[in-house]
Design a protein around this motif. Structure first.
Motif, PDB file in Angstrom:
ATOM      1  N   ARG A 143       0.828  -1.205   0.000  1.00  0.00           N
ATOM      2  CA  ARG A 143       0.000   0.000   0.000  1.00  0.00           C
ATOM      3  C   ARG A 143       0.863   1.255   0.000  1.00  0.00           C
ATOM      4  N   MET A 144       1.944   1.248   0.764  1.00  0.00           N
ATOM      5  CA  MET A 144       2.831   2.402   0.851  1.00  0.00           C
ATOM      6  C   MET A 144       3.419   2.766  -0.516  1.00  0.00           C
ATOM      7  N   ALA A 145       3.801   1.740  -1.286  1.00  0.00           N
ATOM      8  CA  ALA A 145       4.516   1.966  -2.545  1.00  0.00           C
ATOM      9  C   ALA A 145       3.609   1.907  -3.768  1.00  0.00           C
ATOM     10  N   ALA A 146       2.298   1.737  -3.578  1.00  0.00           N
ATOM     11  CA  ALA A 146       1.372   1.536  -4.692  1.00  0.00           C
ATOM     12  C   ALA A 146       1.308   2.739  -5.630  1.00  0.00           C
ATOM     13  N   ALA A 147       1.080   2.457  -6.903  1.00  0.00           N
ATOM     14  CA  ALA A 147       0.935   3.495  -7.923  1.00  0.00           C
ATOM     15  C   ALA A 147      -0.541   3.795  -8.158  1.00  0.00           C
ATOM     16  N   PRO A 148      -0.863   4.976  -8.680  1.00  0.00           N
ATOM     17  CA  PRO A 148      -2.259   5.298  -8.994  1.00  0.00           C
ATOM     18  C   PRO A 148      -2.885   4.226  -9.893  1.00  0.00           C
ATOM     19  N   GLY A 149      -4.148   3.931  -9.634  1.00  0.00           N
ATOM     20  CA  GLY A 149      -4.841   2.915 -10.403  1.00  0.00           C
ATOM     21  C   GLY A 149      -4.793   1.545  -9.775  1.00  0.00           C
ATOM     22  N   SER A 150      -3.869   1.333  -8.846  1.00  0.00           N
ATOM     23  CA  SER A 150      -3.777   0.051  -8.150  1.00  0.00           C
ATOM     24  C   SER A 150      -4.920  -0.088  -7.147  1.00  0.00           C
ATOM     25  N   LYS A 151      -5.343  -1.334  -6.910  1.00  0.00           N
ATOM     26  CA  LYS A 151      -6.419  -1.583  -5.952  1.00  0.00           C
ATOM     27  C   LYS A 151      -6.012  -1.206  -4.528  1.00  0.00           C
ATOM     28  N   VAL A 152      -4.700  -1.185  -4.251  1.00  0.00           N
ATOM     29  CA  VAL A 152      -4.243  -0.887  -2.886  1.00  0.00           C
ATOM     30  C   VAL A 152      -3.723   0.543  -2.749  1.00  0.00           C
ATOM     31  N   TYR A 153      -3.809   1.320  -3.821  1.00  0.00           N
ATOM     32  CA  TYR A 153      -3.415   2.738  -3.766  1.00  0.00           C
ATOM     33  C   TYR A 153      -4.480   3.491  -2.974  1.00  0.00           C
ATOM     34  N   MET A 165      10.242   9.595  -0.762  1.00  0.00           N
ATOM     35  CA  MET A 165      10.411   8.619  -1.837  1.00  0.00           C
ATOM     36  C   MET A 165      10.306   7.243  -1.181  1.00  0.00           C
ATOM     37  N   VAL A 166       9.382   6.430  -1.665  1.00  0.00           N
ATOM     38  CA  VAL A 166       9.082   5.144  -1.037  1.00  0.00           C
ATOM     39  C   VAL A 166       9.523   4.014  -1.971  1.00  0.00           C
ATOM     40  N   THR A 167      10.358   3.110  -1.462  1.00  0.00           N
ATOM     41  CA  THR A 167      10.846   1.993  -2.268  1.00  0.00           C
ATOM     42  C   THR A 167      10.668   0.688  -1.509  1.00  0.00           C
ATOM     43  N   SER A 168       9.894  -0.231  -2.078  1.00  0.00           N
ATOM     44  CA  SER A 168       9.778  -1.578  -1.517  1.00  0.00           C
ATOM     45  C   SER A 168      11.031  -2.348  -1.904  1.00  0.00           C
ATOM     46  N   SER A 185       6.159 -10.535   5.341  1.00  0.00           N
ATOM     47  CA  SER A 185       6.656  -9.205   5.690  1.00  0.00           C
ATOM     48  C   SER A 185       7.476  -8.658   4.524  1.00  0.00           C
ATOM     49  N   ALA A 186       7.880  -7.411   4.630  1.00  0.00           N
ATOM     50  CA  ALA A 186       8.715  -6.794   3.595  1.00  0.00           C
ATOM     51  C   ALA A 186       9.506  -5.649   4.211  1.00  0.00           C
ATOM     52  N   VAL A 187      10.609  -5.322   3.570  1.00  0.00           N
ATOM     53  CA  VAL A 187      11.448  -4.202   4.006  1.00  0.00           C
ATOM     54  C   VAL A 187      11.246  -3.051   3.028  1.00  0.00           C
ATOM     55  N   VAL A 188      11.080  -1.856   3.570  1.00  0.00           N
ATOM     56  CA  VAL A 188      10.817  -0.675   2.754  1.00  0.00           C
ATOM     57  C   VAL A 188      11.775   0.452   3.134  1.00  0.00           C
ATOM     58  N   ARG A 189      12.133   1.260   2.136  1.00  0.00           N
ATOM     59  CA  ARG A 189      12.972   2.447   2.379  1.00  0.00           C
ATOM     60  C   ARG A 189      12.150   3.702   2.104  1.00  0.00           C
ATOM     61  N   LEU A 190      12.215   4.660   3.037  1.00  0.00           N
ATOM     62  CA  LEU A 190      11.582   5.962   2.840  1.00  0.00           C
ATOM     63  C   LEU A 190      12.649   7.042   2.989  1.00  0.00           C
ATOM     64  N   VAL A 191      12.724   7.921   2.005  1.00  0.00           N
ATOM     65  CA  VAL A 191      13.672   9.041   2.039  1.00  0.00           C
ATOM     66  C   VAL A 191      12.871  10.338   1.994  1.00  0.00           C
ATOM     67  N   PRO A 192      12.840  11.106   3.095  1.00  0.00           N
ATOM     68  CA  PRO A 192      12.071  12.356   3.100  1.00  0.00           C
ATOM     69  C   PRO A 192      12.505  13.306   1.982  1.00  0.00           C
ATOM     70  N   ARG A 193      11.524  13.903   1.315  1.00  0.00           N
ATOM     71  CA  ARG A 193      11.805  14.869   0.257  1.00  0.00           C
ATOM     72  C   ARG A 193      12.127  16.231   0.875  1.00  0.00           C
TER      73      ARG A 193
END
Length: 268
Positions: A143-153, A165-168, A185-193
């Motif tokens: 959900r965090m990394a979803a693109a527009p149009g995705s069911k989980v966006y 910037m969110v990267t799965s 589970s999954a690991v995600v990276r977030l870099v504040p803009r």
């Protein structure tokens, strides 16, 4: 059980202790600690990531809510480096004050039942955080990394991607934890803009617009935003009022919120 840690994982705290060395090594590779970095870890647990990170970096501050883990963490960390423990609910920790003008790097295996509140808490202090590497439920990372149009966006996607910037990065199976959770589970990276890249005039108004837009996903923006932003302002933002929220880019929401009027002030 990790040496020195006698207490089992507490279900009431949503504890699942990471133990798979291969996963830990992949996290360390993703984090890539460098000299001069400042690290803060949320929920060190039994030190699966804490101690290897100390081995690489030498110093670390960790926030741990479970009192029973403080003494064994302190004892077990001594051969690895300088561990500073803060006994607190992470939601009560002022990251800006903790940074003291020197932005730090945030890491952690977040409790899955509290992951969204913790993410929004970190967003409130984004100016004091260089980047974030978190282990989360895979469904949440999707959900965090979803693109527009995705069911989980949805709201979480837009709010996080507007400010970061969110990267799965990679998936983690249940067997990497003790006890194993019932989900991947999954690991995600977030870099504040940087603020100039975010471009949001009023964060509260932006949050209100995004919340209303996704409040009833099946409704068009004209209907979903009825109490927040009228059709004329939606059109002025270059957006068709008949569009649904999941079709908009993050930049569309920013433009829409910047044109929307401020909510009325309660005179009572």
């Amino acid at each position: 059980m990790t040496l020195g840690f006698r207490e089992p994982a507490k279900k009431s705290l949503g504890q699942h202790f990471l133990h798979e060395r291969g996963v830990i090594d992949k996290m360390l590779l993703a984090i890539s600690p460098k000299p001069g970095d400042r690290f803060v870890e949320i929920g060190p647990g039994q030190g699966a990531l804490t101690f290897p990170l100390l081995d690489r970096h030498g110093a670390l501050t960790a926030i741990e809510f479970d009192r029973d883990l403080l003494e064994p963490l302190t004892a077990a960390s001594k051969p690895h480096g300088a561990l500073t423990l803060i006994h607190s609910d992470v939601m009560n920790v002022d990251f800006t004050a903790l940074a003291a003008g020197e932005p730090f790097r945030l890491v952690g295996n977040l409790p899955y039942n509290l992951s969204s509140p913790i993410l929004f808490h970190a967003l409130d202090h984004a100016a004091s955080i260089r980047d974030m590497h978190f282990m989360l439920q895979k469904e949440v990372v999707d959900r965090m990394a979803a693109a527009p149009g995705s069911k989980v966006y949805g709201r979480l996607s837009v709010m996080l991607q507007a400010y970061c910037m969110v990267t799965s990065l990679f998936k983690v199976p249940p067997g990497a934890f003790r006890p194993p959770p019932k989900v991947d589970s999954a690991v995600v990276r977030l870099v504040p803009r940087p603020p100039e890249q975010v471009g949001i005039d009023d964060p509260r108004r932006f949050a209100d617009v995004v919340r209303a837009a996704f409040g009833q996903r099946r409704k068009t923006l004209r209907n979903a935003l009825g109490g927040v932003c009228d059709a004329d302002r939606i059109l002025a933002a270059g957006i068709d009022p008949q569009t649904r929220a999941e079709q908009l880019e993050v930049a569309d929401f920013v433009r829409l919120a910047n044109l929307a009027p401020a909510p009325p002030v309660d005179s009572d």
